[in-house]
Enzyme design. Structure first.
Site, PDB file in Angstrom:
ATOM      1  CD1 TRP A  70      -2.125  -2.225   1.596  1.00 49.17           C
ATOM      2  CD2 TRP A  70      -3.257  -0.764   0.336  1.00 49.17           C
ATOM      3  NE1 TRP A  70      -3.304  -2.832   1.235  1.00 49.17           N
ATOM      4  CE2 TRP A  70      -4.021  -1.960   0.465  1.00 49.17           C
ATOM      5  CE3 TRP A  70      -3.780   0.284  -0.406  1.00 49.17           C
ATOM      6  CZ2 TRP A  70      -5.259  -2.113  -0.134  1.00 49.17           C
ATOM      7  CZ3 TRP A  70      -5.020   0.148  -1.010  1.00 49.17           C
ATOM      8  CH2 TRP A  70      -5.754  -1.049  -0.866  1.00 49.17           C
ATOM      9  CE  LYS A 112       6.070   2.372  -4.950  1.00 48.53           C
ATOM     10  NZ  LYS A 112       6.437   2.793  -6.304  1.00 48.53           N
ATOM     11  CG  ASP A 162       7.708   0.984 -15.631  1.00 51.25           C
ATOM     12  OD1 ASP A 162       7.353   0.635 -16.768  1.00 51.25           O
ATOM     13  OD2 ASP A 162       7.024   0.773 -14.614  1.00 51.25           O
TER      14      ASP A 162
END
Length: 827
Positions: A211, A228, A333
């Site tokens: 989460w 994070k 990414d």
């Protein structure tokens, strides 16, 4: 799915689900939640690839192999020839000439970029996204949908926590395949304090490492931060090592990259394990994916972003990536999920996949449909980062169905996609940035950003009708404009002035310009036109750059002598000598010099450019077009190759292609006046007189060619008109232009010659009895618009020309003409 690949059932042997479109062309199984795996060539593979979530709401594929040749610029997929754009001119040349391999490799280097200011590069206003109240983003009931629950072990990835019959799936437990524990229950709850500093407000989203939480930093002005999870493991030593390894992220400071504040550890009271968290800047706003998905047509389908808005996002993203590259880091990414717009700024938000360029050990994260095809074998690189930006631009600007499967490493044909069909430069940029050979993509984020900005300038100029010029870093200005006259001068005296024939004795080019009623146009001087094209700028890193700067004004023969005294040999030295040979007309020596350059530097773009110039000088227009087309492929944001292609198309008789290329250049940058004259020339040849006049009259007053353009516009209004075409409005406009040009450097001789053309055309018209010859009392250049008044006007102009004549014979001829046109009088 079935319409794209022919496969709708899930590929996993143990899964009975089928794929469904989750929006934006992203396909996932409705049972196991995995995306389809695609093999090279767009075919579905037989076994799935493990997935790992690397950011907010994202599904990223972890590459299963490491780079074995990290220093190489080519992948094993690059053995085929370079993917090239089939431009309008190239398609027309198909089969007309022997095909030659034309490729371009740029020599830019990776590096950071300076700030550009607000989003849109000052060219387009991107709608702002208001910064919301952070508390409004907290999830009221944080749950992970069953279709997104997978084992977190990288070598497993099996679906977990799924329903069986009427029994709901477990949110905590052990993977039935490998036995690894899993939990989709938030470890932190509202009110928890992490590291004695960060008070948790709630959950924002679920990512690959657990989460993501919103918190308040009690030690720093109660600022909002994001927590994070850093590593999903119970191994405290491994977690500490991961924290140490990622601390370099805290050193990254850039306005377009989320700020990393801290790395902390927190004891999980339920399990007794120490969990690692990365503390990041809170960025409120919308991700590019959300912005794209919010745009809907009346029937509910996704409406792609305007291309100019997507380009603005791309420029900002490239600035951020360039900063990372300058610090020896790769982002790996980039995609629509990982960039957020907040107010008028774009930020990269997920740093989980960032890695050092020399890192050969860490797991590689990327997303199917965005990741470059060579990454699995060679690992990520600057080129693969740029690939992801281009794929993101494609996803944003058109309905890119099948980008994760059928077109996983290719682009669809542009003919069926409006934005690619309309903006050829944008399509070429996407093609170069996604070239199968990473060595042929843009050399740096800065180079790609410069070309994308050039494309954006072109798009905005075409849409707004306002030029958006900019100084090129690759090409200098036009050396000269070779054809500002457009028309043959009248020298033959004929009975009716307006029907004078063009000068005889000059051989016109065998083009459509001379074959479709355009023989009254001046034939182009081919070598002079080729050598008038913009000249590539000297590479400041060349050892002879300073030496060459002092030779700009030297004549070609003197220049060659001076070049032989250069301190050291270099590429720029040879290029300058090649151009000097072409200017001297020494085609044989120029050919030898070019052959030597091509042998030593076959892929240098400047050599390819001069190949085109040399081909044009020698009359090989088709060969020149191929070379200039390759430059356009490499630098789609530059006007120079489009101008060169326009000239080639005109010489080849392809008026529609020539007009399109000239229009692209002239609409974007009015400093390329050759494009305006070229466009007017082909418009006249095609019979569109009104368009040619508009083009010529669009040359701004600030241009040194303003007067020449207005003179050509006057003649365009008058020359070779059909007998039954109304002339009154054009006569009035032409006369007004002649009068107005007195204040813009039009000398007396040219003014009187132009006056004789206007008055002579008017006299032809009046004598022909054409209808609507003008109301009584109309005055043209001070003369009444009737036979008597026009004859007096012609007499006056010829007598002025006689007084200004330099030679006696010319003066006598002009006086005789004045006498012939003088009306009969009693005096």
């Amino acid at each position: 799915m079935s319409g794209e690949s022919g496969v709708s059932s899930c590929q996993r042997p143990s899964c009975e689900g089928s794929y469904e479109d989750m929006g934006g062309g992203e396909l996932y199984c409705d049972t196991c939640g995995l995306a389809p795996v695609v093999a090279p060539g767009g075919l579905l593979a037989s076994t799935p690839t493990g997935m790992a979530v690397a950011g907010k709401g994202s599904d990223s594929a972890r590459s299963g192999s490491r780079a074995s040749a990290r220093g190489s610029s080519r992948s094993s997929r690059s053995s085929t020839s370079r993917r090239s754009v089939s431009g309008r001119l190239s398609r027309a040349l198909s089969g007309q000439s022997t095909a030659r391999s034309v490729s371009v490799r740029s020599s830019g280097s990776a590096g950071g970029q300076s700030g550009r200011g607000r989003l849109g590069a000052g060219l387009v206003a991107v709608p702002e996204v208001p910064r919301p109240d952070p508390r409004a983003a907290v999830m009221a009931n944080p749950e992970v949908p069953e279709r997104k629950r997978f084992c977190s072990r990288s070598d497993c990835g099996a679906p977990v926590g799924r329903s069986r019959g009427d029994r709901a799936g477990r949110t905590e437990g052990f993977c039935t395949k490998c036995g690894h524990p899993y939990s989709f229950v938030p470890k932190l709850r509202g009110g928890d304090v992490v590291h004695g500093q960060y008070e948790v407000a709630g959950c924002l989203a679920h990512g690959g490492l657990g989460w993501i939480y919103l918190a308040v930093d009690k030690a720093v002005s109660d600022r909002w931060v994001v927590l994070k999870g850093l590593l999903d493991t119970g191994d405290q030593d491994a977690m500490a090592a991961a924290i140490s390894e990622r601390r370099f992220l805290a050193e990254i400071e850039h306005s377009n990259i989320v700020r990393i504040y801290n790395f902390v550890e927190h004891l999980d009271q339920r399990t007794g394990s120490m969990d690692g968290y990365i503390v990041m800047e809170y960025v409120g706003g919308k991700s590019l994916k959300e912005i794209a998905n919010d745009r809907r047509t009346p029937d509910g389908r996704r409406d792609p972003l305007p291309v100019e808005q997507a380009c603005a996002y791309g420029i900002e993203a490239l600035e951020a990536l360039g900063h990372l590259h300058s610090r020896n880091l790769l982002y790996c990414d980039f995609k629509v999920d990982n960039a957020i717009q907040t107010e008028d700024q774009l930020k990269l938000i997920d740093m989980g996949a960032v890695r050092r360029m020399d890192d050969d050990e860490s797991a590689i994260y990327g997303t199917v449909g965005y990741q470059a095809p060579e990454v699995a074998e060679l690992g990520p690189s600057v080129a693969s980062d740029l690939y992801t930006v281009a794929r993101t631009l494609a996803v944003l600007t058109f309905d890119f169905q099948g980008y994760t499967n059928v077109f996983v490493d290719s682009l669809p044909e542009p003919d069926g996609i409006e934005v690619l069909r309309t903006y050829e430069s944008f399509y070429r940029l996407l093609v170069r940035a996604t070239d199968p050979d990473p060595g042929r993509r843009f050399a740096s984020a800065q180079e790609m950003a410069e070309q994308l900005t050039g494309v954006l300038r072109e798009v905005v100029a075409l849409q707004s009708g306002r030029p958006r010029p900019a100084l090129s870093t690759l090409f200098g200005a036009e050396t000269r404009v070779t054809d500002t006259e457009l028309f043959e001068e009248h020298t033959d005296d004929v009975s009716v002035l307006g029907a004078r024939a063009p000068r005889r004795g000059r051989k016109a080019l065998p083009t459509a310009v001379a074959g479709r009623g355009g023989s009254f146009l001046r034939p182009l001087d081919v070598p002079a036109t080729a050598l008038a094209l913009p000249v590539p700028r000297v590479d400041p890193g060349d050892p002879n750059a300073g030496f060459l700067a002092g030779l700009l004004a030297a004549a070609p023969a003197e220049l060659i002598t001076a070049l032989h005294a250069a301190p050291v040999p270099s590429l720029e030295l040879r290029l300058r000598e090649l151009r000097a040979r072409l200017e001297m007309g020494d085609v044989a020596a120029a050919g030898q010099a070019l052959a030597a350059l091509e042998e030593r530097h076959p892929d240098d773009w400047r050599v390819v450019w001069y190949r085109g110039v040399a081909s044009l000088v020698t009359g090989d227009q088709a060969g020149a077009a191929l070379s200039f087309d390759a430059i356009y492929d490499a630098f789609p944001g530059e006007p120079a190759p489009k101008l060169a292609l326009g000239i080639c198309a005109e010489f080849l008789g392809q008026l529609d292609n020539a007009a399109e290329y000239y229009r692209l250049v002239w609409a974007t940058d009015p400093s390329y006046v050759s494009a305006a004259f070229g466009l007017a020339r082909v418009q006249l040849a095609a019979g569109d007189r009104a368009a040619a006049v508009r083009t010529l009259e669009s040359v701004p007053e600030s241009s040194i060619h303003y007067t020449a353009a207005r003179v050509a516009a006057v003649r365009a209004r008058l020359r070779r008109r059909p007998a039954n075409e109304p002339l009154g409005a054009d006569l009035t406009a032409a006369a007004a232009q002649v009068s107005a040009l007195q204040g813009f450097g039009l000398d007396a001789v040219r003014r009187e010659r132009l006056s004789t053309e206007v008055l002579g055309t008017a006299l032809d018209w009046v004598l022909s009895g054409s209808p609507g010859a003008g109301p009584a009392g109309t005055v043209l250049l001070g003369s009444a618009l009737d036979e008597r008044g026009l004859r007096f006007g012609l007499e006056r102009s010829y007598r002025v020309l006689a007084r200004l004549a330099q030679q006696g014979e010319e003066r006598i001829e002009l006086v005789e003409r004045a006498n012939r046109f003088r009306p009969r009088t009693w005096v």
